[in-house]
Every structure is written in structure tokens, then in C-alpha cells.
Design an enzyme around this catalytic site. Structure first.
Site, PDB file in Angstrom:
ATOM      1  N   PRO A 179      45.527  32.992  36.396  1.00  0.00           N
ATOM      2  CA  PRO A 179      44.715  32.849  37.434  1.00  0.00           C
ATOM      3  C   PRO A 179      45.939  31.807  39.081  1.00  0.00           C
ATOM      4  CG  PRO A 179      44.276  31.414  36.181  1.00  0.00           C
ATOM      5  CD  PRO A 179      45.457  32.286  35.630  1.00  0.00           C
ATOM      6  N   ASP A 184      45.316  58.426  47.077  1.00  0.00           N
ATOM      7  CA  ASP A 184      44.749  57.068  46.358  1.00  0.00           C
ATOM      8  C   ASP A 184      44.204  56.013  47.571  1.00  0.00           C
ATOM      9  OD1 ASP A 184      43.718  57.913  43.977  1.00  0.00           O
ATOM     10  OD2 ASP A 184      45.271  57.141  42.850  1.00  0.00           O
TER      11      ASP A 184
END
Length: 246
Positions: free
Chosen positions: A90, A170
Site C-alpha cells: 500500500p 479503452d
């Protein structure tokens, strides 16, 4: 491409590698995916992979030895490659489409999936090449994050998608969010497909898609426009969109 994943819960990846585009890409030989239980590399009778932190504190830390030994073994198996060793953490760099495209150019990726309170710092300092996070939140382990990253990278490999243009257009690949899509029927419950998509004029269709992509980005992710270099025409469209006169 070769992808190796170090995890103490390797069966978590069964659903990902056994279904959909990922399964087909593996079957085509476009990517070689191996899931390794790094507990097998732990020394000692009980193959312990975690221990208490020096200095005290809550939780357990993954030990350096099993992960170092596992990565070293993988490097020995593929001596002709220089793998990027990706630590799921993280505190790492935020994963995005740009990094996915960068990883897709590599020949060998190794993902390390953590658990418990964290890692022995020597793993981070002396073993990995990249520390990566999928967002500002905490998961039970790194497996889900690794799967998300692997999926994002694998679909970019040449031949992975039925239509190569799909990955190019995309959301995030162009720097903008993708435009709206419609399929048959043209009218559903009094809701109609925009007329421009039905007239067969490809130039007008492309202009509509570009404009709607710009509109969606401004409405939903205006932060993406801060570093996006608009063309003169796009700036004109954006001005009209913001003024509500389009």
C-alpha cells in the site's frame, strides 16, 4: 511473457487463470503464469514464513529468507531474463494504465503477495525493483491486487484480445475515459440510440465518440484533463460542454 507469483495462498489464483481471456491467453502460449507457494522455500522443520517484529508492535512480518530464496530460484530457472520484481504494497506507487503498458513490454514479471502486518524491510530494500499499490485502502493480502494488475497487463499483450483495437481505445489508454457504447435494438423502452451512430457516416461517428469521451472525462474525472494536451478542436468542444451549449 513470463509471470511468476509468490503467495502463501496459491489456490486463490485458480479462478483467474482458469477462465475467460486469461485462460485463453495462457493456452495460446502468449503468457506463462506460475503461482508459487513461497512457504516451500522456508527453512526449518515448520517452514515458518513470518515472525514477530524487532522492537515490538502489533502483528507479524514476512521473513526475508523464504522470499529471497524463492526469487533467487526463479531467477536461476530463467537466467536469460531480467525480471521486474513487483512488491504488492500500500505504500508503493499507484498502479495505472501507463504502468500496465510499461509492464506489458517486459519479458518477465515476479509478483510478491504479502500478508500479515508487512514485510521485513530488507525485502523492499534489496530484492524488489517496483513497489506498487492498487489504491489507498488495505486488503487482507496482496493476491487480489496482483490479480488485478496481471489481468490489466495480460490483456495488453499482442493477440490476447480478439480485436487489437479494444485495448487501444479503452478508458485511460488514450488519457481520457471511454465514450458511451450502444448495441441493438436501436430503441429499447423508449430509449433510443443516438442518431449519429446509425447514419453510417464514420467521420461523424468518430467525432461524436471523441467529443463524448471528452464530456465523460470532464463530468466524472476532471483531474485527468489537468495533464492532458487538448487539440484546438477538443478545446472548442470542452468550452461548449462546460457552457452547456453543445
Amino acid at each position: 511473457m513470463k509471470m511468476d507469483v509468490l503467495s502463501i495462498f496459491p489456490t486463490m489464483f485458480d479462478g483467474m487463470t482458469g477462465n475467460s481471456i486469461i485462460k485463453k491467453t495462457i493456452e495460446k502460449g502468449l503468457v506463462d503464469v506460475s503461482i508459487i507457494d513461497f512457504r516451500e522455500y522456508a527453512e526449518g522443520k515448520h517452514q515458518t514464513v513470518d515472525d514477530y517484529p524487532y522492537g515490538g508492535g502489533a502483528g507479524m512480518l514476512l521473513k526475508a529468507q523464504p522470499i529471497f530464496s524463492a526469487v533467487e530460484a526463479l531467477r536461476e530457472r530463467s537466467p536469460d531474463t531480467k525480471p521486474r520484481v513487483v512488491l504488492m504494497d500500500p505504500a508503493g506507487k499507484r498502479f495505472d494504465q501507463k504502468l500496465a503498458e510499461e509492464f506489458a513490454q517486459e519479458e518477465h514479471l515476479i509478483f510478491i503477495c504479502g500478508h500479515y502486518e508487512g514485510y521485513d524491510e530488507r525485502i523492499r530494500e534489496f530484492l524488489v525493483t517496483d513497489e506498487v499499490s492498487i489504491g489507498d485502502y488495505i486488503l487482507t493480502g496482496g493476491e487480489i491486487g496482483a490479480m488485478a494488475m496481471m489481468d490489466s497487463v495480460i490483456r495488453l499483450l499482442p493477440g490476447a484480445l480478439g480485436n487489437a483495437d479494444s485495448a487501444v481505445t479503452d478508458s485511460f489508454s488514450t488519457g481520457l475515459l471511454e465514450h458511451p457504447h450502444y448495441t441493438r435494438p436501436a430503441q429499447f423502452r423508449d430509449m433510443e440510440v443516438p442518431e449519429v451512430l446509425l447514419n453510417g457516416n464514420h467521420k461523424l461517428i468518430e467525432e461524436w465518440r471523441e467529443r463524448e469521451s471528452l464530456r465523460r472525462t470532464w463530468e466524472r474525472r476532471p483531474d485527468l484533463l489537468q495533464n492532458y494536451k487538448l487539440t484546438e478542436q477538443q478545446q472548442k468542444w470542452l468550452d461548449e460542454i462546460q457552457k452547456g451549449v453543445d
